[in-house]
Design a protein around this motif. Structure first.
Motif, PDB file in Angstrom:
ATOM      1  N   PRO A   1       0.815  -1.220   0.000  1.00 54.74           N
ATOM      2  CA  PRO A   1       0.000   0.000   0.000  1.00 54.74           C
ATOM      3  C   PRO A   1       0.851   1.274   0.000  1.00 54.74           C
ATOM      4  O   PRO A   1       0.494   2.257  -0.647  1.00 54.74           O
ATOM      5  N   GLY A   2       1.984   1.233   0.704  1.00 54.09           N
ATOM      6  CA  GLY A   2       2.866   2.400   0.735  1.00 54.09           C
ATOM      7  C   GLY A   2       3.435   2.691  -0.649  1.00 54.09           C
ATOM      8  O   GLY A   2       3.497   3.843  -1.082  1.00 54.09           O
ATOM      9  N   ASN A   3       3.847   1.649  -1.355  1.00 54.63           N
ATOM     10  CA  ASN A   3       4.337   1.836  -2.728  1.00 54.63           C
ATOM     11  C   ASN A   3       3.253   2.426  -3.624  1.00 54.63           C
ATOM     12  O   ASN A   3       3.495   3.352  -4.387  1.00 54.63           O
ATOM     13  N   ILE A   4       2.042   1.861  -3.519  1.00 54.07           N
ATOM     14  CA  ILE A   4       0.939   2.316  -4.367  1.00 54.07           C
ATOM     15  C   ILE A   4       0.656   3.797  -4.139  1.00 54.07           C
ATOM     16  O   ILE A   4       0.569   4.592  -5.075  1.00 54.07           O
ATOM     17  N   GLY A   5       0.536   4.160  -2.863  1.00 54.20           N
ATOM     18  CA  GLY A   5       0.241   5.555  -2.538  1.00 54.20           C
ATOM     19  C   GLY A   5       1.335   6.490  -3.031  1.00 54.20           C
ATOM     20  O   GLY A   5       1.058   7.543  -3.619  1.00 54.20           O
ATOM     21  N   THR A   6       2.591   6.092  -2.803  1.00 57.34           N
ATOM     22  CA  THR A   6       3.708   6.926  -3.246  1.00 57.34           C
ATOM     23  C   THR A   6       3.715   7.057  -4.767  1.00 57.34           C
ATOM     24  O   THR A   6       4.030   8.118  -5.307  1.00 57.34           O
ATOM     25  N   MET A   7       3.335   5.998  -5.477  1.00 60.61           N
ATOM     26  CA  MET A   7       3.315   6.053  -6.938  1.00 60.61           C
ATOM     27  C   MET A   7       2.230   7.014  -7.439  1.00 60.61           C
ATOM     28  O   MET A   7       2.437   7.739  -8.409  1.00 60.61           O
ATOM     29  N   VAL A   8       1.084   7.035  -6.758  1.00 61.24           N
ATOM     30  CA  VAL A   8       0.024   7.976  -7.149  1.00 61.24           C
ATOM     31  C   VAL A   8       0.489   9.411  -6.889  1.00 61.24           C
ATOM     32  O   VAL A   8       0.332  10.301  -7.732  1.00 61.24           O
ATOM     33  N   ARG A   9       1.095   9.616  -5.711  1.00 62.90           N
ATOM     34  CA  ARG A   9       1.607  10.951  -5.370  1.00 62.90           C
ATOM     35  C   ARG A   9       2.664  11.405  -6.393  1.00 62.90           C
ATOM     36  O   ARG A   9       2.682  12.554  -6.837  1.00 62.90           O
ATOM     37  N   THR A  10       3.539  10.475  -6.786  1.00 59.29           N
ATOM     38  CA  THR A  10       4.599  10.809  -7.736  1.00 59.29           C
ATOM     39  C   THR A  10       4.027  11.050  -9.127  1.00 59.29           C
ATOM     40  O   THR A  10       4.480  11.943  -9.850  1.00 59.29           O
TER      41      THR A  10
ATOM     42  N   VAL B   1      -3.161   3.025   1.713  1.00 55.12           N
ATOM     43  CA  VAL B   1      -3.010   3.631   0.382  1.00 55.12           C
ATOM     44  C   VAL B   1      -3.467   5.091   0.446  1.00 55.12           C
ATOM     45  O   VAL B   1      -2.768   5.998  -0.016  1.00 55.12           O
ATOM     46  N   LEU B   2      -4.625   5.316   1.079  1.00 55.45           N
ATOM     47  CA  LEU B   2      -5.148   6.683   1.230  1.00 55.45           C
ATOM     48  C   LEU B   2      -4.123   7.576   1.904  1.00 55.45           C
ATOM     49  O   LEU B   2      -3.873   8.697   1.477  1.00 55.45           O
ATOM     50  N   ARG B   3      -3.504   7.038   2.964  1.00 56.70           N
ATOM     51  CA  ARG B   3      -2.565   7.841   3.731  1.00 56.70           C
ATOM     52  C   ARG B   3      -1.358   8.219   2.874  1.00 56.70           C
ATOM     53  O   ARG B   3      -0.914   9.356   2.893  1.00 56.70           O
ATOM     54  N   SER B   4      -0.839   7.254   2.116  1.00 57.25           N
ATOM     55  CA  SER B   4       0.398   7.590   1.409  1.00 57.25           C
ATOM     56  C   SER B   4       0.139   8.334   0.093  1.00 57.25           C
ATOM     57  O   SER B   4       1.057   8.942  -0.446  1.00 57.25           O
ATOM     58  N   MET B   5      -1.096   8.355  -0.398  1.00 59.15           N
ATOM     59  CA  MET B   5      -1.394   9.183  -1.576  1.00 59.15           C
ATOM     60  C   MET B   5      -1.365  10.669  -1.207  1.00 59.15           C
ATOM     61  O   MET B   5      -1.209  11.529  -2.064  1.00 59.15           O
ATOM     62  N   GLN B   6      -1.569  10.974   0.085  1.00 62.43           N
ATOM     63  CA  GLN B   6      -1.491  12.355   0.594  1.00 62.43           C
ATOM     64  C   GLN B   6      -2.378  13.345  -0.150  1.00 62.43           C
ATOM     65  O   GLN B   6      -2.014  14.520  -0.279  1.00 62.43           O
TER      66      GLN B   6
END
Lengths: 256, 256
Positions: B122-131, B154-159
């Motif tokens: 989930p952390g990777n997924i969120g970071t990829m959306v943010r990036t 995922v929600l958290r790491s999409m920021q």
């Protein structure tokens, strides 16, 4: 082969203390966890004092472990769970002597270096070391406020890259002085009036790149002494990039 | 203002179920956590049904919340802890209606897209959306096996980047067909005999980039239909790059 099946065993209790800095300094050792990392340490000729393994892991890695000559102890799942830093530990650990501080000084430091200024998140730190390895950097300097290289989460996310490059824990101002004396370009990574777009910089063999704290960026006293500050233009509406992502984009562009 | 101070309250028990897929589908809503995300949802005119806040958070964000017209409920720390997905929740939540599936089809899809093939973490997924947001991509397609966009981690790491670009959950083969019909270049990211070094590709406005599973890479049936496979040369001894780091390097190079 010796077998330890109680978490009350004195040696197990002592090794458990390696998960914090005080314990590591007192015993001059740290704890590595999982076969991937134990195997990387074996291949990198690290000073492995003891390997602890469940019967299952021993069977799985019998061949590779047959070349290992120091103490080997069988443990059970309960002990593995007690020592491990994850919910379901794999069941194999190494007690490794702290590496002697490498004799890196102004005369023999070379190549390109990643400098971590107050990076908080162990996952970010580990990923940055792994990425620095992949980008062909010579080493990483852990500045003040950055988690220890022996923190279990940092160890886990470095995935063995710590054995492929040099790691220094030290004062960034001291090292920047040395690198500047050698005519290195020292790049900061903070958006300000005078910042340069990163991809206008010509890639080179020798440089230093400083990455700052996740929330607060770089320290002012470091910013003052960089040669250039670089920034990555944000095209969408994200407020910022994750620091590990930003360092990856920068290193893969800057390193020749 | 209504106040709920018991985790046994029926509405609280129902909202707790929004942390899993079944609950979200049944209630057609999801749970957002922390002021940053609640504020992003407010700014993005999302369908916020209810905001739950501790007295402390209410005081902190009184101004911004004064423009909010739907139901506002005060909760205490115990309820916040029960609903939250972190050890110390900030104390502010929104119940948000699931966005209607956006009417994206072969006629109006455009720009550049990141396709996630079986990304687990989930952390990777969120970071990829943010990036992807920061790189100026138009959207992200979550393929089969990829965690849900409403997973709390995922929600958290999409920021909040989920509100800045389009997100589709769907069949990657279906979407790749559509993009290829529009003459998009579809890039895979797997090292094979015919792979191209990523930085030899000329940046463009419209393309699709597929990132594969952390351990196993891309699915074979997707690999077969890409136009080009790209790779990032590894200079050191790291076995691989983290998938989010790799996607960042690729997107920031490929996107014009």
């Amino acid at each position: 082969m010796e077998k330890i099946i109680s978490v009350k065993n004195d040696r197990i209790k002592a090794w458990k203390k390696l998960s914090n800095k005080k314990g590591r300094e007192k015993q001059s050792a740290y704890l590595l966890e999982s076969w991937h990392l134990v195997n990387e340490a074996l291949n990198a000729n690290q000073d492995i004092k003891v390997i602890l393994t469940t019967a299952k892991q021993l069977t799985l890695h019998q061949n590779e472990l047959s070349y290992y000559n120091s103490e080997l102890i069988e443990i059970n799942d309960e002990v593995a769970k007690y020592l491990g830093s994850t919910i379901t530990p794999q069941g194999i650990f190494a007690i490794v002597g702290l590496p002697s501080k490498e004799d890196i000084n102004e005369n023999n430091i070379n190549g390109s270096w990643l400098l971590l200024d107050n990076i908080q998140d162990p996952g970010n730190i580990g990923t940055m070391v792994r990425t620095a390895d992949a980008a062909g950097m010579s080493g990483v300097i852990f500045g003040k406020g950055t988690s220890s290289q022996f923190n279990p989460k940092v160890l886990r996310s470095m995935q063995g890259s710590q054995f492929h490059l040099k790691i220094i824990e030290g004062n960034l101002l001291y090292w920047i002085d040395i690198l500047k004396d050698k005519n290195y370009q020292v790049y900061g990574s903070e958006l300000n009036e005078d910042a340069f777009i990163y991809n206008e910089i010509v890639p080179s063999e020798n440089f230093a790149l400083i990455m700052g704290n996740e929330g607060n960026g770089m320290q002012d006293d470091l910013l003052k002494i960089t040669d250039k500050n670089l920034y990555i233009p944000i095209k969408g509406n994200a407020e910022s990039l994750n620091v590990a992502i930003a360092s990856g984009i920068l290193m893969f562009h800057l390193k020749k």
